[in-house]
Write a protein that holds these residues in place. Structure first.
Motif, PDB file in Angstrom:
ATOM      1  N   PRO A 290       0.471  -1.201   0.263  1.00  0.00           N
ATOM      2  CA  PRO A 290       0.194   0.313   0.120  1.00  0.00           C
ATOM      3  C   PRO A 290       1.065   1.247  -0.007  1.00  0.00           C
ATOM      4  N   LEU A 291       2.415   0.740   0.930  1.00  0.00           N
ATOM      5  CA  LEU A 291       2.875   2.766   0.803  1.00  0.00           C
ATOM      6  C   LEU A 291       3.216   2.679  -0.783  1.00  0.00           C
ATOM      7  N   THR A 292       3.846   1.548  -1.435  1.00  0.00           N
ATOM      8  CA  THR A 292       4.467   1.703  -2.716  1.00  0.00           C
ATOM      9  C   THR A 292       2.912   2.480  -3.278  1.00  0.00           C
ATOM     10  N   ALA A 293       2.246   1.969  -3.425  1.00  0.00           N
ATOM     11  CA  ALA A 293       0.671   2.912  -4.190  1.00  0.00           C
ATOM     12  C   ALA A 293       0.325   4.169  -3.548  1.00  0.00           C
ATOM     13  N   GLY A 294       0.893   4.322  -3.065  1.00  0.00           N
ATOM     14  CA  GLY A 294       0.178   5.390  -2.054  1.00  0.00           C
ATOM     15  C   GLY A 294       1.152   6.668  -2.807  1.00  0.00           C
ATOM     16  N   GLY A 295       2.502   6.261  -2.688  1.00  0.00           N
ATOM     17  CA  GLY A 295       3.712   7.259  -3.274  1.00  0.00           C
ATOM     18  C   GLY A 295       3.217   7.359  -4.659  1.00  0.00           C
ATOM     19  N   LEU A 296       3.289   6.922  -4.841  1.00  0.00           N
ATOM     20  CA  LEU A 296       2.418   6.802  -6.554  1.00  0.00           C
ATOM     21  C   LEU A 296       1.160   7.282  -6.899  1.00  0.00           C
ATOM     22  N   GLY A 297       1.010   7.639  -6.432  1.00  0.00           N
ATOM     23  CA  GLY A 297      -0.392   8.506  -6.008  1.00  0.00           C
ATOM     24  C   GLY A 297      -0.348   9.673  -5.448  1.00  0.00           C
ATOM     25  N   LEU A 298       0.459   9.747  -4.446  1.00  0.00           N
ATOM     26  CA  LEU A 298       1.076  11.088  -3.740  1.00  0.00           C
ATOM     27  C   LEU A 298       1.815  11.808  -5.247  1.00  0.00           C
ATOM     28  N   LEU A 300       1.063  12.014  -8.493  1.00  0.00           N
ATOM     29  CA  LEU A 300       0.696  12.270  -9.693  1.00  0.00           C
ATOM     30  C   LEU A 300      -0.577  13.065  -9.168  1.00  0.00           C
ATOM     31  N   LEU A 301      -0.631  12.939  -7.849  1.00  0.00           N
ATOM     32  CA  LEU A 301      -0.929  14.666  -7.354  1.00  0.00           C
ATOM     33  C   LEU A 301      -0.124  15.669  -7.432  1.00  0.00           C
ATOM     34  N   ALA A 302       0.675  15.832  -7.156  1.00  0.00           N
ATOM     35  CA  ALA A 302       2.076  16.642  -6.866  1.00  0.00           C
ATOM     36  C   ALA A 302       2.043  17.609  -8.901  1.00  0.00           C
ATOM     37  N   ALA A 303       1.858  15.994  -9.636  1.00  0.00           N
ATOM     38  CA  ALA A 303       1.931  16.430 -11.364  1.00  0.00           C
ATOM     39  C   ALA A 303       0.560  17.756 -11.586  1.00  0.00           C
ATOM     40  N   ALA A 304      -0.839  17.622 -10.622  1.00  0.00           N
ATOM     41  CA  ALA A 304      -1.438  18.225 -10.747  1.00  0.00           C
ATOM     42  C   ALA A 304      -1.263  19.868 -10.848  1.00  0.00           C
ATOM     43  N   PHE A 305       0.020  20.084 -10.170  1.00  0.00           N
ATOM     44  CA  PHE A 305      -0.255  21.514  -9.959  1.00  0.00           C
ATOM     45  C   PHE A 305       1.379  21.894 -11.237  1.00  0.00           C
ATOM     46  N   ALA A 306       2.475  20.967 -11.815  1.00  0.00           N
ATOM     47  CA  ALA A 306       3.036  21.247 -12.556  1.00  0.00           C
ATOM     48  C   ALA A 306       2.939  22.689 -13.195  1.00  0.00           C
ATOM     49  N   PRO A 307       3.731  23.748 -12.804  1.00  0.00           N
ATOM     50  CA  PRO A 307       3.388  24.600 -14.169  1.00  0.00           C
ATOM     51  C   PRO A 307       4.605  24.753 -15.802  1.00  0.00           C
ATOM     52  N   VAL A 316       7.122  13.036 -12.530  1.00  0.00           N
ATOM     53  CA  VAL A 316       7.313  12.180 -13.478  1.00  0.00           C
ATOM     54  C   VAL A 316       7.681  11.092 -13.274  1.00  0.00           C
ATOM     55  N   ALA A 317       9.158  11.349 -12.442  1.00  0.00           N
ATOM     56  CA  ALA A 317      10.168  10.594 -12.762  1.00  0.00           C
ATOM     57  C   ALA A 317      10.039  10.098 -10.875  1.00  0.00           C
ATOM     58  N   CYS A 318       9.276  10.986  -9.823  1.00  0.00           N
ATOM     59  CA  CYS A 318       8.798  10.497  -8.927  1.00  0.00           C
ATOM     60  C   CYS A 318       8.054   9.683  -8.771  1.00  0.00           C
ATOM     61  N   ALA A 319       7.133   9.382  -9.624  1.00  0.00           N
ATOM     62  CA  ALA A 319       5.251   8.888  -9.123  1.00  0.00           C
ATOM     63  C   ALA A 319       6.391   7.596 -10.151  1.00  0.00           C
ATOM     64  N   VAL A 384      -6.911   7.578  -8.038  1.00  0.00           N
ATOM     65  CA  VAL A 384      -7.602   6.456  -8.230  1.00  0.00           C
ATOM     66  C   VAL A 384      -5.833   4.978  -7.756  1.00  0.00           C
ATOM     67  N   SER A 385      -4.454   5.171  -7.711  1.00  0.00           N
ATOM     68  CA  SER A 385      -3.769   4.682  -7.001  1.00  0.00           C
ATOM     69  C   SER A 385      -3.821   5.002  -5.677  1.00  0.00           C
ATOM     70  N   LEU A 386      -4.464   6.057  -5.311  1.00  0.00           N
ATOM     71  CA  LEU A 386      -4.025   6.214  -3.965  1.00  0.00           C
ATOM     72  C   LEU A 386      -5.377   5.100  -3.500  1.00  0.00           C
ATOM     73  N   THR A 387      -6.828   5.284  -4.301  1.00  0.00           N
ATOM     74  CA  THR A 387      -7.597   4.910  -3.636  1.00  0.00           C
ATOM     75  C   THR A 387      -7.576   3.086  -3.472  1.00  0.00           C
ATOM     76  N   ALA A 388      -6.520   2.245  -4.653  1.00  0.00           N
ATOM     77  CA  ALA A 388      -6.795   1.181  -4.544  1.00  0.00           C
ATOM     78  C   ALA A 388      -5.183   1.128  -3.656  1.00  0.00           C
ATOM     79  N   ALA A 389      -4.407   2.211  -2.859  1.00  0.00           N
ATOM     80  CA  ALA A 389      -3.869   1.269  -1.762  1.00  0.00           C
ATOM     81  C   ALA A 389      -4.864   1.436  -0.816  1.00  0.00           C
ATOM     82  N   LEU A 390      -5.492   2.410  -0.510  1.00  0.00           N
ATOM     83  CA  LEU A 390      -6.301   1.922   1.059  1.00  0.00           C
ATOM     84  C   LEU A 390      -7.506   1.046   0.951  1.00  0.00           C
TER      85      LEU A 390
END
Length: 432
Positions: A290-298, A300-307, A316-319, A384-390
């Protein structure tokens, strides 16, 4: 644990008898899967002149390959790897060759091309799951097995990056169908060498009467956690490819920049996969997943704010850093949870989940792009990835799976030792 060193290195894998030859043969066959999709798509477009037909043919081929993967893995568990893989690969390569011959020149009938694509997809050999089964039989040490799975996943990523480059080189001097022929040659030669290697002789049919164990196993929750996470990772990754393309277009970058962003995703996955295999984790695989799936989700959430594209590339590399660890851990849990004689099927279910998720993610985000902002689309893919982790937390088994049993003490099948000493049983992607 066996008498291996406390921190075995990746190099220790290739000191195992026959491991280098067997792994190289499997990778040769799996390189075919890095070529085949693009080669078939270009061939269909060249032959029919229609992108719509090409898209339909590839959807049919992908569906047959992905959703029948557990059934093909069951054939390996039931009849043994050598007896199942060689006919399967021969039929698959033959159908690809027939596809290439049909699509070699413009004017080919779309119906025939589609029928050959579906037939070929039905026969796709599950080399990835079977190689992971062989690793589970060859490697007696749990830490070294994690390194084996990590290296397997990283090199598979390399194959899927280099495959399209090979297709590009081929089409410089020949019709796209020539790349399909190359794919057929790679899968047939690689599978033949793999199936004839001594360790694969040990992937033998399940014991008689194992069907009762199979029914009990399938009725449980053993595969729920890894399949849920693999599905979530696939959905997120399928969305990312299209979102990166849309982001580049929105910021007036050329299509060539998309390749660099996706290369950063693959690089992050490779680094994460190698580190995941090298670290001696205190947490169990079920707790790490669940931690790996949660890390991917977080990420991608950060990518949402990429300027800008540079920031997006970093996100994306962090994801990607969490992708290979999530999939490797999923395969490890599935392998440990499966009873003897069903490990190939267990790996194939995880494989099917990630591939089906990838297709579904691409289709789903395609409907969203243009309707909502790209930031929201990235956020949804992360959610989606965070939900899979939960969900995977609830799906986690209440007891830890048993550690891999050393080959020397695993039960053998009734197949005669003359068919090949080494190791009984099974396992098979990202991908095929």
């Amino acid at each position: 644990m066996s008498g291996s060193s406390p921190r075995p290195s990746y190099a220790a894998l290739f000191r195992i008898p026959h491991a280098r030859r067997t792994f190289a043969a499997a990778l040769t066959g799996r390189l075919s899967y890095g070529l085949v999709s693009l080669a078939m798509m270009l061939s269909t477009t060249h032959a029919t002149g229609s992108y719509a037909v090409a898209g339909t043919v590839m959807a049919l081929f992908g569906a047959a390959s992905v959703f029948l993967s557990p059934a093909r893995a069951a054939l390996i568990d039931r009849h043994g790897a050598r007896r199942a893989l060689i006919p399967m690969a021969s039929l698959y390569a033959g159908l690809l060759t027939a596809f290439a011959a049909t699509a070699w020149r413009p004017g080919a009938p779309a119906l025939v091309i589609g029928a050959l694509a579906v037939a070929a997809g039905t026969c796709t050999p599950p080399l990835g799951p079977t190689m992971r089964t062989v690793w589970s039989r060859l490697v007696p040490d749990e830490k070294l097995l994690r390194r084996a799975y990590s290296l397997d996943g990283v090199l598979e990523e390399v194959l899927f990056v280099s495959g399209p480059l090979l297709v590009g080189a081929v089409v410089q001097w020949a019709p796209p169908a020539a790349a399909v022929v190359l794919s057929a040659l790679l899968v047939w030669a690689g599978t033949l060498a793999f199936a004839l290697s001594p360790p694969v002789a040990g992937v033998r049919p399940a014991e008689a009467g194992a069907g009762r164990d199979e029914r009990r196993w399938r009725g449980g929750r053993a595969l729920a956690q890894p399949v849920v996470v693999a599905l979530g990772v696939g959905l997120s990754l399928g969305a990312v490819d299209l979102l990166v393309l849309a982001f580049a277009g929105q910021h007036h970058h050329g299509a060539d920049t998309v390749a660099w962003v996706l290369a950063a995703l693959s690089l992050g996955s490779a680094v994460g996969g190698l580190l995941n295999g090298a670290v001696d984790w205190r947490l169990s695989p079920g707790a790490r997943l669940p931690l790996t799936a949660g890390g991917l989700g977080l990420a991608l959430l950060a990518a949402a704010f990429a300027p800008d594209l540079g920031t997006l590339t970093a996100a994306v590399a962090c994801a990607g850093f969490f992708v290979a660890p999530a999939l490797t851990t999923s395969y490890l849990i599935a392998d440990a949870a499966a009873p003897p004689g069903f490990r190939t099927q267990a790996g194939a279910w995880v494989n099917t989940a990630v591939n089906a998720g990838s297709s579904g993610g691409a289709a789903g985000v395609g409907l969203l792009v243009g309707q909502v902002s790209l930031g929201y689309c990235f956020a949804i893919s992360g959610a989606v990835s965070l939900t899979a982790a939960l969900v995977s937390l609830r799906a986690a088994p209440t007891t830890a799976p048993a550690a891999p049993v050393p080959p020397a003490v695993r039960p053998t099948s009734r197949t005669s030792a003359a068919e090949g000493e080494a190791t009984p049983e099974d396992a098979a992607p990202s991908r095929l």
